[in-house]
Design a protein around this motif. Structure first.
Motif, mmCIF file in Angstrom:
data_model
loop_
_atom_site.group_PDB
_atom_site.id
_atom_site.type_symbol
_atom_site.label_atom_id
_atom_site.label_comp_id
_atom_site.label_asym_id
_atom_site.label_seq_id
_atom_site.Cartn_x
_atom_site.Cartn_y
_atom_site.Cartn_z
ATOM 1 N N GLN A 1 77.788 33.259 6.691
ATOM 2 C CA GLN A 1 77.745 32.422 5.878
ATOM 3 C C GLN A 1 77.778 31.395 6.134
ATOM 4 O OE1 GLN A 1 77.971 32.473 2.977
ATOM 5 N NE2 GLN A 1 78.421 35.187 3.169
ATOM 6 N N PHE A 2 78.065 30.519 7.425
ATOM 7 C CA PHE A 2 78.641 28.910 7.943
ATOM 8 C C PHE A 2 77.284 29.142 9.721
ATOM 9 C CE2 PHE A 2 82.287 29.650 5.650
ATOM 10 C CZ PHE A 2 81.829 28.788 4.927
ATOM 11 N N GLY A 3 76.703 29.667 9.702
ATOM 12 C CA GLY A 3 76.128 30.005 10.929
ATOM 13 C C GLY A 3 76.452 29.376 11.606
ATOM 14 N N LYS A 4 75.588 28.662 12.945
ATOM 15 C CA LYS A 4 75.982 28.012 14.126
ATOM 16 C C LYS A 4 77.490 27.085 14.697
ATOM 17 C CE LYS A 4 71.441 28.792 16.461
ATOM 18 N NZ LYS A 4 70.565 27.959 17.011
ATOM 19 N N LYS A 5 77.726 26.558 13.472
ATOM 20 C CA LYS A 5 78.501 25.698 13.643
ATOM 21 C C LYS A 5 80.245 26.106 13.023
ATOM 22 C CE LYS A 5 78.793 21.190 13.485
ATOM 23 N NZ LYS A 5 79.297 21.150 15.187
ATOM 24 N N VAL A 6 80.644 27.584 13.514
ATOM 25 C CA VAL A 6 82.094 27.799 13.824
ATOM 26 C C VAL A 6 82.473 27.957 14.548
ATOM 27 C CG1 VAL A 6 82.830 30.063 12.638
ATOM 28 C CG2 VAL A 6 80.282 29.693 11.540
ATOM 29 N N THR A 7 84.242 28.248 14.583
ATOM 30 C CA THR A 7 85.110 28.134 15.187
ATOM 31 C C THR A 7 85.465 28.960 15.438
ATOM 32 O OG1 THR A 7 84.556 25.994 16.143
ATOM 33 C CG2 THR A 7 86.367 27.052 17.167
ATOM 34 N N ILE A 8 85.589 30.136 16.244
ATOM 35 C CA ILE A 8 86.676 31.335 16.011
ATOM 36 C C ILE A 8 88.075 31.402 16.687
ATOM 37 C CG2 ILE A 8 87.290 33.582 15.619
ATOM 38 C CD1 ILE A 8 85.308 32.818 13.659
ATOM 39 N N VAL A 9 89.297 31.093 16.083
ATOM 40 C CA VAL A 9 90.552 31.108 17.244
ATOM 41 C C VAL A 9 91.422 32.269 16.572
ATOM 42 C CG1 VAL A 9 92.572 29.515 17.206
ATOM 43 C CG2 VAL A 9 90.563 28.394 16.556
ATOM 44 N N ARG A 10 91.501 32.442 17.961
ATOM 45 C CA ARG A 10 92.832 34.224 17.362
ATOM 46 C C ARG A 10 94.024 33.956 18.253
ATOM 47 N NH1 ARG A 10 87.209 37.365 20.304
ATOM 48 N NH2 ARG A 10 86.591 37.722 18.312
ATOM 49 N N PRO A 11 95.205 33.663 17.615
ATOM 50 C CA PRO A 11 96.291 33.296 18.197
ATOM 51 C C PRO A 11 97.142 34.712 18.177
ATOM 52 C CG PRO A 11 95.999 32.435 15.751
ATOM 53 C CD PRO A 11 95.097 32.952 15.954
ATOM 54 N N GLY A 12 97.734 34.325 18.889
ATOM 55 C CA GLY A 12 98.936 35.642 18.793
ATOM 56 C C GLY A 12 100.061 35.407 17.999
ATOM 57 N N TYR A 13 100.764 35.239 18.656
ATOM 58 C CA TYR A 13 102.980 34.725 18.170
ATOM 59 C C TYR A 13 102.830 33.222 17.969
ATOM 60 C CZ TYR A 13 104.586 39.981 18.832
ATOM 61 O OH TYR A 13 104.838 40.657 18.397
ATOM 62 N N ILE A 14 102.725 33.288 16.424
ATOM 63 C CA ILE A 14 103.310 31.560 16.477
ATOM 64 C C ILE A 14 104.203 31.610 16.339
ATOM 65 C CG2 ILE A 14 102.395 29.768 15.319
ATOM 66 C CD1 ILE A 14 99.917 31.692 13.797
ATOM 67 N N VAL A 15 104.709 30.344 16.912
ATOM 68 C CA VAL A 15 106.916 30.303 16.884
ATOM 69 C C VAL A 15 106.613 28.595 15.874
ATOM 70 C CG1 VAL A 15 106.480 32.197 17.822
ATOM 71 C CG2 VAL A 15 106.906 29.940 18.984
ATOM 72 N N GLY A 16 108.062 28.653 16.291
ATOM 73 C CA GLY A 16 108.340 27.185 16.179
ATOM 74 C C GLY A 16 109.108 26.763 14.971
ATOM 75 N N PRO A 17 109.344 26.029 14.593
ATOM 76 C CA PRO A 17 110.153 25.332 13.062
ATOM 77 C C PRO A 17 108.982 25.878 12.125
ATOM 78 C CG PRO A 17 110.153 23.314 14.407
ATOM 79 C CD PRO A 17 109.259 24.754 15.196
ATOM 80 N N ARG A 18 109.428 26.333 10.731
ATOM 81 C CA ARG A 18 109.138 26.857 9.700
ATOM 82 C C ARG A 18 108.625 28.494 9.585
ATOM 83 N NH1 ARG A 18 107.679 24.143 5.609
ATOM 84 N NH2 ARG A 18 105.655 24.861 5.555
ATOM 85 N N ASP A 19 108.850 28.833 10.474
ATOM 86 C CA ASP A 19 108.782 30.190 11.452
ATOM 87 C C ASP A 19 109.768 31.264 10.432
ATOM 88 O OD1 ASP A 19 108.107 32.326 11.718
ATOM 89 O OD2 ASP A 19 108.805 32.870 13.531
ATOM 90 N N GLU A 20 109.095 31.343 9.112
ATOM 91 C CA GLU A 20 109.814 32.167 8.204
ATOM 92 C C GLU A 20 109.922 33.802 8.874
ATOM 93 O OE1 GLU A 20 112.030 32.003 6.138
ATOM 94 O OE2 GLU A 20 111.691 29.464 5.804
ATOM 95 N N THR A 21 108.993 34.265 9.543
ATOM 96 C CA THR A 21 109.341 35.802 9.997
ATOM 97 C C THR A 21 110.858 36.198 10.957
ATOM 98 O OG1 THR A 21 108.393 35.403 11.809
ATOM 99 C CG2 THR A 21 106.870 35.874 10.236
ATOM 100 N N ASP A 22 111.165 34.898 12.366
ATOM 101 C CA ASP A 22 112.343 35.459 13.099
ATOM 102 C C ASP A 22 112.372 36.036 14.277
ATOM 103 O OD1 ASP A 22 113.475 33.511 11.086
ATOM 104 O OD2 ASP A 22 114.527 35.246 10.396
ATOM 105 N N ARG A 23 110.625 36.214 13.831
ATOM 106 C CA ARG A 23 110.539 37.366 15.987
ATOM 107 C C ARG A 23 111.171 36.315 16.780
ATOM 108 N NH1 ARG A 23 104.620 37.886 13.638
ATOM 109 N NH2 ARG A 23 104.110 36.528 13.477
ATOM 110 N N PHE A 24 109.895 34.936 16.842
ATOM 111 C CA PHE A 24 111.171 34.988 18.022
ATOM 112 C C PHE A 24 112.004 33.820 18.543
ATOM 113 C CE2 PHE A 24 111.155 30.131 20.540
ATOM 114 C CZ PHE A 24 111.487 30.567 21.958
ATOM 115 N N THR A 25 112.739 33.910 17.152
ATOM 116 C CA THR A 25 113.643 32.850 16.146
ATOM 117 C C THR A 25 115.019 33.641 16.773
ATOM 118 O OG1 THR A 25 112.998 32.276 14.455
ATOM 119 C CG2 THR A 25 115.114 31.558 14.719
ATOM 120 N N TYR A 26 114.534 34.874 16.459
ATOM 121 C CA TYR A 26 115.638 35.817 17.031
ATOM 122 C C TYR A 26 116.668 35.527 18.459
ATOM 123 C CZ TYR A 26 118.264 40.060 18.751
ATOM 124 O OH TYR A 26 118.688 41.140 19.339
#
Length: 381
Positions: A193-218
């Protein structure tokens, strides 16, 4: 038992939820020393009110950019006021009318897990945005069992009948088989859809304030409680986490620099082991504590669901703790100290309502932990 298959497949934010936004005044104060960008951009953020989105907004504003968000309007953020244009629509129903006839320099797509959503956005925005940044996940890889996964590794194939017919409901009904492949197809659709001007960002575990999953917070919460702590494995399994603010701010810098390509957004920039993570938490919380390591096979038999931790060998996901982030670091990804993330995460969590704090959403109960430790010691004689 290590992180569950369902949990691993959520890497990168499918489960990200937005609850209480930290004081916008406080966020503005924290950003007061951020230098202005040389060239202000007109930035569209699809989503924007979940986990990382508000951090993207705060940093973009601090850098002097103009920001528009587009979402269902279920979590309007009044504190933004007229500093942010908040458009309302619903991608699940194809309602993108609020985006029609508009142009932006940059579009950041946060919540998408379906290729049809990228296709529909392309119908409205292709040719109307100069740069499209897509949040994907390391779950796109076909084989997550080996360490050192880089961005060129094969992607998970889709085995369904029609990817464009998949919906959020069908995805959630079979998330173990669909999440990675549909994210991979969403990446492909972004390029279509957007051609060459595309950036793909692949995170793993995202943590810190506002993390409602509590995965790291545990873990910071458990370490803060002290006493005997059950540590999975031998403590040497690698762990990769990224503070949501580091991810958000880096994405704005990618937009400013016009950086394209595919990047694993995992951290930190050194090998962090389970033991090191827990000692890092303890450096913040203090108090008397002792650690007892319990092997993975014993935890499996005890059905102990311990978040973040993945054994470094023997599972289909063992490589998820040691994904290559060299390309992202070369593109400017940086990481705040673990101690900062832990301290500010705990401050945020302890500011939540008491009933929310009482319901930690990941990990095991203290009673379950005590039972496992007792059983392990009995086995040891």
């Amino acid at each position: 038992m290590s992180t569950t298959r369902r949990d691993l497949l959520k890497l990168g934010g499918l489960a990200a939820a937005g609850a209480m936004l930290p004081s916008f005044a406080a966020a503005r104060a924290a950003m007061a020393k951020v230098p202005r960008a040389d060239t202000p951009l007109n930035v569209l953020i699809l989503g924007g009110t979940g986990f990382t989105g508000p951090f993207q907004v705060a940093y973009a504003l601090a850098r002097g950019h103009r920001v528009t968000t587009f979402n269902r309007g279920r979590r309007p953020i009044a504190e933004w006021g007229d500093r942010v244009e908040q458009l309302v629509g619903d991608r699940s129903t194809g309602d993108l009318r609020a985006l029609q006839g508009r142009t932006w320099d940059v579009c950041i797509d946060n919540p998408t897990s379906l290729p049809s959503w990228v296709r529909d956005a392309g119908k409205v925005l292709a040719g109307k945005v100069g740069h499209y940044l897509f949040i994907s996940t390391i779950s796109v890889y076909a084989d997550g069992s080996k360490p050192g996964l880089d961005e060129d590794a094969p992607l998970a194939p889709y085995k369904g009948r029609d990817a464009m017919a998949e919906t959020r409901e069908t995805l959630l009904a079979d998330i173990e088989n669909l999440y990675g492949p549909l994210k991979a197809l969403s990446e492909a659709e972004a390029h279509k859809q957007f051609g060459k001007k595309v950036t793909i960002v692949r995170p793993g575990y995202i943590v810190g304030p506002r993390d409602e999953t509590d995965r790291f917070t545990y873990w910071p919460l458990r370490v803060a409680d002290g006493g005997e702590v059950l540590v999975p494995g031998d403590g040497q399994d690698p762990v990769q986490i990224i503070d949501g603010r580091d991810l958000a701010e880096w994405m704005i810098r990618l937009a400013e620099n016009g950086t394209t390509g595919v990047f694993n957004a995992c951290g930190p920039d050194y090998t962090l082991t389970t033991d090191a993570m827990l000692h890092g938490c303890h450096a913040v919380t203090g108090g008397p504590i002792r650690y007892t390591h319990v092997p993975a096979d014993f935890l499996e038999k005890q059905q102990a669901q311990l978040p973040i931790w993945v054994p470094r060998e023997g599972t289909p996901y063992s490589g998820y703790g040691a994904v290559s982030n060299a390309r992202a670091i070369a593109a400017g990804l940086s990481f705040r100290p673990l101690a900062t993330t832990v301290a500010e995460l705990l401050a945020w969590f302890h500011g939540l309502p008491a009933e929310r704090q009482a319901q930690v959403r990941a990990g095991i109960s203290r009673e379950k932990e005590a039972e496992i430790l007792k059983a392990w010691k009995a086995k040891q004689g």
